[in-house]
Write a protein that holds these residues in place. Structure first.
Motif, mmCIF file in Angstrom:
data_model
loop_
_atom_site.group_PDB
_atom_site.id
_atom_site.type_symbol
_atom_site.label_atom_id
_atom_site.label_comp_id
_atom_site.label_asym_id
_atom_site.label_seq_id
_atom_site.Cartn_x
_atom_site.Cartn_y
_atom_site.Cartn_z
ATOM 1 N N ASN B 6 118.535 109.514 -66.631
ATOM 2 C CA ASN B 6 117.102 109.512 -66.348
ATOM 3 C C ASN B 6 116.263 110.046 -67.507
ATOM 4 N N HIS B 25 112.378 101.620 -65.865
ATOM 5 C CA HIS B 25 113.214 102.630 -65.247
ATOM 6 C C HIS B 25 112.755 102.940 -63.827
ATOM 7 N N VAL B 34 111.626 110.661 -64.215
ATOM 8 C CA VAL B 34 112.110 110.299 -65.544
ATOM 9 C C VAL B 34 111.696 111.426 -66.488
#
Lengths: 91, 91
Positions: B6, B25, B34
């Motif tokens: 992440n 993402h 993130v």
């Protein structure tokens, strides 16, 4: 960005100029907090300043708050967005 | 800096490359957070990335935590200190 006696604006000078400003401010003004403001490429300098002060001069320095934002700059060819940072330091 | 699925490392590419990486993402991984990591001059790019994502793409984005630090870089002529930033984003 608004003017304030406890605010130091970080620009294009070498980091050490602002390191000195921060240390002087903490020593003279009997204040316990200072805010560094910077925009664009000077953001990196502002963070260098905090790290140098904290590691070399005022060990107990705390970064109480870090805020990021965007400012619109007026230019001849229109407006341009530039990122900003505000770092609040306490000892 | 430790590796993590992440985590997105911001380097010398244009900000838009990392903006895309952040959006992808959030869309693909079903994750809600993130972390952007950058050092030196790339710190400014990392903040640009956060601001572009928040203003143009993911309005509800929150900067949950911003941490700054120092890293020692090994070089031929000795070691050099470089400032780092970690920005944790949540949607």
């Amino acid at each position: 960005m608004s003017k304030d006696a406890n605010t130091i604006y970080v620009g294009t000078k070498p980091a050490m100029s602002y390191v000195l400003a921060v240390i002087t401010h903490f020593n003279e003004a009997k204040v316990k907090d200072v805010t560094l403001k910077a925009r664009g490429r000077a953001i990196t300098t502002a963070i260098d300043v905090v790290e140098i002060v904290r590691r070399k001069f005022i060990k107990e320095l705390k970064t109480a708050k870090i805020e990021i934002g965007t400012e619109e700059l007026q230019r001849e060819d229109g407006t341009r967005n530039v990122s900003t940072i505000e770092i609040n330091l306490k000892r």
